[in-house]
Design a protein around this motif. Structure first.
Motif, PDB file in Angstrom:
ATOM      1  N   MET A   1       0.844  -1.199   0.000  1.00  0.00           N
ATOM      2  CA  MET A   1       0.000   0.000   0.000  1.00  0.00           C
ATOM      3  C   MET A   1       0.878   1.249   0.000  1.00  0.00           C
ATOM      4  O   MET A   1       1.760   1.393   0.845  1.00  0.00           O
ATOM      5  N   PRO A   2       0.677   2.189  -0.944  1.00  0.00           N
ATOM      6  CA  PRO A   2       1.518   3.396  -1.014  1.00  0.00           C
ATOM      7  C   PRO A   2       1.392   4.235   0.258  1.00  0.00           C
ATOM      8  O   PRO A   2       0.334   4.303   0.875  1.00  0.00           O
ATOM      9  N   LYS A   3       2.505   4.891   0.621  1.00  0.00           N
ATOM     10  CA  LYS A   3       2.482   5.788   1.772  1.00  0.00           C
ATOM     11  C   LYS A   3       1.772   7.087   1.400  1.00  0.00           C
ATOM     12  O   LYS A   3       1.846   7.553   0.268  1.00  0.00           O
ATOM     13  N   PRO A   4       1.058   7.711   2.351  1.00  0.00           N
ATOM     14  CA  PRO A   4       0.386   8.984   2.065  1.00  0.00           C
ATOM     15  C   PRO A   4       1.396  10.062   1.669  1.00  0.00           C
ATOM     16  O   PRO A   4       2.459  10.185   2.266  1.00  0.00           O
ATOM     17  N   THR A   5       1.065  10.836   0.648  1.00  0.00           N
ATOM     18  CA  THR A   5       1.910  11.951   0.223  1.00  0.00           C
ATOM     19  C   THR A   5       1.603  13.182   1.074  1.00  0.00           C
ATOM     20  O   THR A   5       0.689  13.177   1.909  1.00  0.00           O
ATOM     21  N   ALA A   6       2.355  14.249   0.834  1.00  0.00           N
ATOM     22  CA  ALA A   6       2.121  15.499   1.571  1.00  0.00           C
ATOM     23  C   ALA A   6       0.717  16.038   1.280  1.00  0.00           C
ATOM     24  O   ALA A   6       0.042  16.575   2.168  1.00  0.00           O
ATOM     25  N   ILE A   7       0.266  15.899   0.018  1.00  0.00           N
ATOM     26  CA  ILE A   7      -1.080  16.354  -0.338  1.00  0.00           C
ATOM     27  C   ILE A   7      -2.131  15.498   0.360  1.00  0.00           C
ATOM     28  O   ILE A   7      -3.153  16.013   0.853  1.00  0.00           O
ATOM     29  N   ASP A   8      -1.902  14.170   0.433  1.00  0.00           N
ATOM     30  CA  ASP A   8      -2.825  13.298   1.153  1.00  0.00           C
ATOM     31  C   ASP A   8      -2.958  13.729   2.613  1.00  0.00           C
ATOM     32  O   ASP A   8      -4.068  13.805   3.163  1.00  0.00           O
ATOM     33  N   LEU A   9      -1.845  14.004   3.246  1.00  0.00           N
ATOM     34  CA  LEU A   9      -1.874  14.413   4.653  1.00  0.00           C
ATOM     35  C   LEU A   9      -2.592  15.747   4.826  1.00  0.00           C
ATOM     36  O   LEU A   9      -3.322  15.949   5.810  1.00  0.00           O
ATOM     37  N   LEU A  10      -2.408  16.668   3.856  1.00  0.00           N
ATOM     38  CA  LEU A  10      -3.117  17.953   3.915  1.00  0.00           C
ATOM     39  C   LEU A  10      -4.629  17.726   3.839  1.00  0.00           C
ATOM     40  O   LEU A  10      -5.398  18.297   4.627  1.00  0.00           O
ATOM     41  N   LEU A  11      -5.057  16.875   2.891  1.00  0.00           N
ATOM     42  CA  LEU A  11      -6.491  16.630   2.713  1.00  0.00           C
ATOM     43  C   LEU A  11      -7.088  15.931   3.927  1.00  0.00           C
ATOM     44  O   LEU A  11      -8.209  16.245   4.344  1.00  0.00           O
ATOM     45  N   ILE A  12      -6.357  14.987   4.499  1.00  0.00           N
ATOM     46  CA  ILE A  12      -6.855  14.282   5.688  1.00  0.00           C
ATOM     47  C   ILE A  12      -7.016  15.251   6.854  1.00  0.00           C
ATOM     48  O   ILE A  12      -8.021  15.240   7.570  1.00  0.00           O
ATOM     49  N   SER A  13      -6.052  16.145   7.027  1.00  0.00           N
ATOM     50  CA  SER A  13      -6.096  17.076   8.161  1.00  0.00           C
ATOM     51  C   SER A  13      -7.176  18.138   7.996  1.00  0.00           C
ATOM     52  O   SER A  13      -7.645  18.704   8.980  1.00  0.00           O
ATOM     53  N   ARG A  14      -7.572  18.412   6.753  1.00  0.00           N
ATOM     54  CA  ARG A  14      -8.556  19.481   6.515  1.00  0.00           C
ATOM     55  C   ARG A  14      -9.952  18.940   6.200  1.00  0.00           C
ATOM     56  O   ARG A  14     -10.859  19.715   5.928  1.00  0.00           O
ATOM     57  N   TYR A  15     -10.139  17.610   6.234  1.00  0.00           N
ATOM     58  CA  TYR A  15     -11.388  17.032   5.732  1.00  0.00           C
ATOM     59  C   TYR A  15     -12.609  17.570   6.480  1.00  0.00           C
ATOM     60  O   TYR A  15     -13.605  17.950   5.880  1.00  0.00           O
ATOM     61  N   ASP A  16     -12.541  17.602   7.805  1.00  0.00           N
ATOM     62  CA  ASP A  16     -13.698  18.060   8.575  1.00  0.00           C
ATOM     63  C   ASP A  16     -13.960  19.545   8.351  1.00  0.00           C
ATOM     64  O   ASP A  16     -15.108  20.003   8.334  1.00  0.00           O
ATOM     65  N   SER A  17     -12.894  20.331   8.154  1.00  0.00           N
ATOM     66  CA  SER A  17     -13.046  21.772   7.946  1.00  0.00           C
ATOM     67  C   SER A  17     -13.716  22.100   6.619  1.00  0.00           C
ATOM     68  O   SER A  17     -14.278  23.185   6.457  1.00  0.00           O
ATOM     69  N   LYS A  31      -4.239  27.409  -3.269  1.00  0.00           N
ATOM     70  CA  LYS A  31      -2.890  27.881  -2.945  1.00  0.00           C
ATOM     71  C   LYS A  31      -1.902  26.713  -2.989  1.00  0.00           C
ATOM     72  O   LYS A  31      -0.767  26.851  -3.466  1.00  0.00           O
ATOM     73  N   ALA A  32      -2.329  25.540  -2.512  1.00  0.00           N
ATOM     74  CA  ALA A  32      -1.453  24.362  -2.520  1.00  0.00           C
ATOM     75  C   ALA A  32      -1.165  23.881  -3.934  1.00  0.00           C
ATOM     76  O   ALA A  32      -0.158  23.213  -4.176  1.00  0.00           O
ATOM     77  N   GLN A  33      -2.050  24.227  -4.897  1.00  0.00           N
ATOM     78  CA  GLN A  33      -1.840  23.808  -6.286  1.00  0.00           C
ATOM     79  C   GLN A  33      -0.726  24.587  -6.972  1.00  0.00           C
ATOM     80  O   GLN A  33      -0.172  24.120  -7.972  1.00  0.00           O
ATOM     81  N   LYS A  34      -0.405  25.769  -6.456  1.00  0.00           N
ATOM     82  CA  LYS A  34       0.620  26.588  -7.093  1.00  0.00           C
ATOM     83  C   LYS A  34       1.971  25.872  -7.019  1.00  0.00           C
ATOM     84  O   LYS A  34       2.382  25.400  -5.967  1.00  0.00           O
ATOM     85  N   GLY A  35       2.639  25.824  -8.121  1.00  0.00           N
ATOM     86  CA  GLY A  35       3.923  25.136  -8.183  1.00  0.00           C
ATOM     87  C   GLY A  35       3.807  23.691  -8.610  1.00  0.00           C
ATOM     88  O   GLY A  35       4.802  23.062  -8.970  1.00  0.00           O
ATOM     89  N   LEU A  36       2.591  23.143  -8.581  1.00  0.00           N
ATOM     90  CA  LEU A  36       2.397  21.773  -9.057  1.00  0.00           C
ATOM     91  C   LEU A  36       2.146  21.796 -10.555  1.00  0.00           C
ATOM     92  O   LEU A  36       1.429  22.658 -11.065  1.00  0.00           O
ATOM     93  N   GLU A  41      -1.206  14.920  -8.197  1.00  0.00           N
ATOM     94  CA  GLU A  41      -1.435  15.706  -6.986  1.00  0.00           C
ATOM     95  C   GLU A  41      -2.246  16.967  -7.281  1.00  0.00           C
ATOM     96  O   GLU A  41      -3.111  17.362  -6.495  1.00  0.00           O
ATOM     97  N   PHE A  42      -1.966  17.603  -8.427  1.00  0.00           N
ATOM     98  CA  PHE A  42      -2.702  18.805  -8.816  1.00  0.00           C
ATOM     99  C   PHE A  42      -4.190  18.491  -8.977  1.00  0.00           C
ATOM    100  O   PHE A  42      -5.061  19.206  -8.461  1.00  0.00           O
ATOM    101  N   TYR A  43      -4.482  17.404  -9.702  1.00  0.00           N
ATOM    102  CA  TYR A  43      -5.884  17.084  -9.982  1.00  0.00           C
ATOM    103  C   TYR A  43      -6.586  16.492  -8.760  1.00  0.00           C
ATOM    104  O   TYR A  43      -7.813  16.595  -8.636  1.00  0.00           O
ATOM    105  N   GLN A  67     -15.007  16.612 -14.195  1.00  0.00           N
ATOM    106  CA  GLN A  67     -14.798  16.110 -15.556  1.00  0.00           C
ATOM    107  C   GLN A  67     -13.353  16.354 -16.006  1.00  0.00           C
ATOM    108  O   GLN A  67     -12.773  15.533 -16.731  1.00  0.00           O
ATOM    109  N   LYS A  68     -12.759  17.474 -15.598  1.00  0.00           N
ATOM    110  CA  LYS A  68     -11.353  17.741 -15.917  1.00  0.00           C
ATOM    111  C   LYS A  68     -10.456  16.637 -15.355  1.00  0.00           C
ATOM    112  O   LYS A  68      -9.528  16.170 -16.022  1.00  0.00           O
ATOM    113  N   VAL A  69     -10.744  16.206 -14.125  1.00  0.00           N
ATOM    114  CA  VAL A  69      -9.928  15.163 -13.507  1.00  0.00           C
ATOM    115  C   VAL A  69     -10.087  13.842 -14.266  1.00  0.00           C
ATOM    116  O   VAL A  69      -9.106  13.141 -14.535  1.00  0.00           O
TER     117      VAL A  69
END
Length: 646
Positions: A1-17, A31-36, A41-43, A67-69
């Motif tokens: 099973m792949p390890k969670p990426t930094a984006i995964d951890l961000l989404l998990i921490s913000r899910y309830d918010s 803002k997190a998409q900038k630079g990607l 990860e972007f999509y 649909q873009k994704v």
């Protein structure tokens, strides 16, 4: 099973918010998409930006990003995990706009995609969402199946933070089956589960427990749970959820005879839904019915009649809501001493009661049978019980005979039930056919004024600039005549549609002859007598000529119309090299009524509901799938054996 990426951890921490602060979270994800780059990860962040749009009430933008994704996943192999996530999100969006069957289809796409990936983390969420969707459509055995599959996945993956949702889902399933002891058993397991509660999970638990006690007619016990749900939902930026709980509170206070409190909450709920243009029709019907119940409680018969007399479309209202509506009509006419009408509604109520009891019994039997056949431990126990029964069978022949007679009686009862239900369905289908025909008449009546406005708007400059008006006026008459004839028909011959479009284009060129180059390509094998939905070419062409080239930098603006025969289908494509399809961009334009594509989509949707082979209508921005190109592509595929009778 792949390890969670930094984006995964961000989404998990913000899910309830996301549910509490959707606007703030949308900005954080962007803002997190900038630079990607154009990456997974972007999509993945795009999906959650879309979820924030949805929670703000903007479902169109959410579906567009989704649909873009999916287009990105189609272009790049090895993105099955993201595709599963996208289909899972799409099911939530479609569920929110009451497209339940499409939502379930998306979840099965997600289920298949996740098995093509080595990342199975989304599987548990997909199984729970499938179970929830089947529960909402009344297919309770399927709901129980996927809840239990979710438990198996949780144990297999070693998850620790999702059993609460599964226990809660099983509790809701048994509450719907009116198996209240098992429902409370799973509510207790959910409540005792030690994992951390998200705020929206606290809301769902309290609201579901209140509904269960409401089904048991324990109104005083249900009230604290609805009050708890109301307190939690105040922290969300979703007024629709607050209004829904207010409706539940209003109903409970009505049943408890506390009319002042009932008025307070029902008025708040009614104030939101009656001023919300996108409010679900079924919810509005439910609110009106609750207002009628409160008026009957206060013996205000004129007020009750006002709410009970409001028109509604039975195609879009669930049978349980119509059942409660009929009960209130029965009570209203009994108080009016119109006993003939009261008796008519009494029969309708009793028919529903008989039907729902049978459905619940069948669902209970099916669900219990599934549980025992799927559980390995219980299967072993069944084998031991079966062996013991064989040894005792000779001593219990009389019991077996009685059971056989009971089974025969049940089968006869089921056959009688099916016969009665089929007769009722035939009568219902006749009524629905008439309602659908009237609805289509209303839709077609909206087309002609819209179209005449656009045509007159095109011709008016000609009146001011040219002295020779014979040819433009002749074209205007032909276009208006063709449009009025088409608006009276569900379908027209391809040849008639082509003539209408050519006349319209010619009329446009009278005012601006050198702006747009039109290309027609009709293959020789195309049967021009083929029936197609009226204005299905006209509306996309009209939209292209009006909007596609406003911001276009091309030296040559081109619109191509290609019609060909492909196997058993008629294929139509309309392509321009303009700025590209952007839904909602022209919604505030003074030149746009917003009705053209909406009417066309609704017409095809109604026709498809009556046909096995479907018309496929697709409109997309070419630049999304191929950044080197730009413009809009509309494709229409019509089976030659398509029936246009509603």
């Amino acid at each position: 099973m792949p390890k969670p990426t930094a984006i995964d951890l961000l989404l998990i921490s913000r899910y309830d918010s996301i549910y509490t602060y959707p606007v703030k979270m949308k900005d954080e994800f962007k803002k997190a998409q900038k630079g990607l780059t154009d990456s997974t990860e972007f999509y993945k962040l795009d999906l959650f930006v879309g979820l924030c749009f949805y929670l703000q009430g903007n479902a169109d933008s959410a579906l567009y990003l989704n649909q873009k994704v999916l287009d990105f996943c189609d272009r790049y192999p090895g993105t099955s995990a993201l595709k599963a996530n996208a289909w899972n999100h799409r099911s939530t969006l479609l569920q929110g706009v009451n497209q339940k069957d499409s939502s379930i289809a998306c979840l099965h796409h997600a289920y298949n995609a996740v098995y093509q990936s080595d990342d199975r983390r989304e599987l548990q969420s997909i199984c729970i969402n499938l179970a929830d969707a089947y529960c909402q459509t009344g297919d309770l055995p399927q709901a129980a199946k996927y809840y239990r599959k979710a438990l198996w996945v949780v144990d297999s993956l070693g998850s620790t933070n999702i059993k609460f949702s599964i226990y809660l889902g099983l509790a809701q399933t048994y509450a719907n089956l009116h198996n209240f002891p098992l429902a409370h058993h799973y509510f207790d397991l959910a409540e005792q589960n030690p994992e951390h509660r998200l705020e929206h999970e606290k809301y769902i638990f309290a609201n579901s427990k209140g509904n269960c006690l409401y089904f048991e007619e324990k109104y005083a016990e249900a009230l604290p749970y609805f009050q708890q749900a109301y307190q939690v939902v105040q922290n969300f930026s979703q007024p629709s959820l607050s209004a829904l709980v207010e409706a539940n509170l209003g109903e409970i206070f009505t049943l408890l005879g506390k009319t002042d409190s009932a008025h307070y909450y029902l008025d708040k709920s009614c104030s939101y839904y009656m001023n919300e243009p996108t409010a679900n029709e079924e919810v509005v019907f439910y609110i009106n019915s609750l207002q009628a119940a409160l008026a009957l409680q206060e013996d205000k018969l004129a007020t009750a009649n006002y709410y009970l007399s409001k028109p509604y479309n039975p195609l879009r209202i669930g049978p349980s809501y119509i059942y409660l509506h009929n009960k209130r009509l029965m009570e209203y006419y009994a108080r009016k001493k119109d006993f003939e009408k009261a008796y008519q509604y009494k029969i309708a109520v009793e028919q529903y009661d008989d039907s729902i009891r049978n459905v619940r019994s069948i669902n209970s039997i099916n669900e219990i049978d599934y549980r025992y056949n799927q559980d390995t431990t219980l299967l072993k126990r069944d084998i031991l019980i079966s062996n013991n029964q064989i040894k005792l069978s000779q001593q219990h022949n009389i019991i077996i005979l009685v059971l056989a007679l009971l089974i025969i009686s049940v089968l006869l009862a089921i056959l009688i039930f099916i016969h009665i239900r089929r007769k009722n369905e035939q009568r219902y289908n006749r009524q629905m056919a008439l309602a659908t025909q009237l609805r289509m008449e209303n839709i077609r009546n909206r087309i002609s004024p819209h179209y005449m406005f656009n045509v007159l708007n095109t011709v008016m400059p000609t009146f001011k600039q040219y002295s020779e008006l014979a040819h433009p006026l002749q074209l205007l008459i032909q276009v208006l005549r063709g449009n009025l004839l088409a608006s009276e028909k569900m379908a027209v011959e391809l040849q008639e549609e082509i003539e209408l479009v050519k006349n319209y284009i010619a009329l446009r060129k009278e005012t601006n002859p050198n702006t747009i180059h039109i290309e027609w390509e009709i293959t020789e094998q195309v049967p021009l007598q083929t029936l197609i939905p009226s204005m299905s070419i006209q509306i996309p062409v009209e939209n292209a000529l009006k909007y596609a080239f406003e911001d276009n930098d091309e030296q040559t603006n081109t619109l191509s119309i290609h019609i060909s025969k492909e196997d058993r289908n008629l294929s139509i494509s309309i392509r321009d090299n303009g700025s590209g399809y952007d839904p909602g961009k022209h919604s505030n334009s003074k030149r746009s009524t917003g009705n053209g594509l909406k009417v066309l989509f609704r017409t095809i949707e109604l026709l498809n509901s009556k046909n096995t082979e479907k018309i496929i209508f697709d409109i997309r921005n070419i630049g999304i799938s191929d950044p080197s190109q730009h413009g809009t592509l509309v494709t229409i595929t019509i089976p030659f054996n398509y029936q246009f009778n509603i």
